[in-house]
Design a protein around this motif. Sequence first.
Motif, mmCIF file in Angstrom:
data_model
loop_
_atom_site.group_PDB
_atom_site.id
_atom_site.type_symbol
_atom_site.label_atom_id
_atom_site.label_comp_id
_atom_site.label_asym_id
_atom_site.label_seq_id
_atom_site.Cartn_x
_atom_site.Cartn_y
_atom_site.Cartn_z
ATOM 1 N N LEU A 124 -7.492 13.702 -3.709
ATOM 2 C CA LEU A 124 -6.846 12.427 -3.357
ATOM 3 C C LEU A 124 -5.351 12.619 -3.109
ATOM 4 C CD1 LEU A 124 -8.719 10.036 -5.806
ATOM 5 C CD2 LEU A 124 -9.069 10.297 -3.340
ATOM 6 N N HIS A 125 -4.713 13.460 -3.906
ATOM 7 C CA HIS A 125 -3.291 13.757 -3.733
ATOM 8 C C HIS A 125 -3.051 14.425 -2.371
ATOM 9 C CE1 HIS A 125 0.729 14.735 -5.449
ATOM 10 N NE2 HIS A 125 0.630 15.798 -4.675
ATOM 11 N N PHE B 26 0.812 -1.203 0.000
ATOM 12 C CA PHE B 26 0.000 0.000 0.000
ATOM 13 C C PHE B 26 0.855 1.267 0.000
ATOM 14 C CE2 PHE B 26 -2.149 3.456 2.213
ATOM 15 C CZ PHE B 26 -3.218 3.646 1.356
ATOM 16 N N GLU B 27 1.869 1.301 0.844
ATOM 17 C CA GLU B 27 2.704 2.506 0.925
ATOM 18 C C GLU B 27 3.461 2.745 -0.381
ATOM 19 O OE1 GLU B 27 2.679 4.884 3.122
ATOM 20 O OE2 GLU B 27 1.287 3.829 4.428
ATOM 21 N N LEU C 154 3.789 5.903 -5.345
ATOM 22 C CA LEU C 154 3.709 5.970 -6.796
ATOM 23 C C LEU C 154 2.544 6.862 -7.241
ATOM 24 C CD1 LEU C 154 4.973 4.878 -9.392
ATOM 25 C CD2 LEU C 154 3.366 2.964 -9.267
ATOM 26 N N PHE C 155 1.393 6.753 -6.556
ATOM 27 C CA PHE C 155 0.244 7.601 -6.864
ATOM 28 C C PHE C 155 0.603 9.073 -6.711
ATOM 29 C CE2 PHE C 155 -3.287 10.112 -5.202
ATOM 30 C CZ PHE C 155 -4.139 10.077 -6.304
ATOM 31 N N MET C 156 1.344 9.417 -5.675
ATOM 32 C CA MET C 156 1.714 10.826 -5.459
ATOM 33 C C MET C 156 2.535 11.350 -6.631
ATOM 34 S SD MET C 156 0.359 11.937 -2.721
ATOM 35 C CE MET C 156 1.244 13.292 -1.985
ATOM 36 N N GLY D 105 0.775 13.870 -9.313
ATOM 37 C CA GLY D 105 1.424 15.185 -9.346
ATOM 38 C C GLY D 105 1.707 15.628 -10.769
ATOM 39 N N ILE D 106 2.171 14.710 -11.599
ATOM 40 C CA ILE D 106 2.453 15.038 -13.004
ATOM 41 C C ILE D 106 1.161 15.393 -13.735
ATOM 42 C CG2 ILE D 106 3.242 14.077 -15.200
ATOM 43 C CD1 ILE D 106 5.250 12.379 -13.507
#
Length: 160
Positions: A96-97, A33-34, A39-41, A45-46
């Motif tokens: 979400l970010h 999860f972490e 990776l999601f961040m 962000g991009i």
Amino acid sequence: MSALPVIPEPRSTSVTGRIAPQYKRSRSPRTQFEMLAWLFMRLSGIVLVVLIFGHLTVNLLVGEGIHAIDFGFVAGKWADPFWQFWDLAMLWLAMLHGTNGVRTIINDYAERDAVRFWLKVVLYAASALIIILGTLVIFTFDPCPVIDGVRHVADYCPAS
């Protein structure tokens, strides 16, 4: 020449270099999860940079610039499904970010499990509320309002 100052060990490590027992928070085995959150961040962000600069360009640089932003401008923009989904993507990704970032801060600084739990409950509830209300505003926004039984027709409203 004087000796270099000794830097004390961080409070969360013991002499052996392992994390001291009182600072261990996770009693369950680590999941991915972490890693997925990290990776999601980066990816969100991009995408957010593209969405935000597109938003700013259209709203501030194209046409009359900031002087053209009013109810009619937003109504005309949201009459097009493309801009509804653009703003929806920007809202969802930004929330979400930001929520993921604040979750990380809570994990880093809230020391007691109960405090950490309730801070996350408040964070998730506030984020869900903003996402739901923002989505409702974007999709239920009526660009041609009816006031006192009279439909106010502007150039972006269909003739009725």
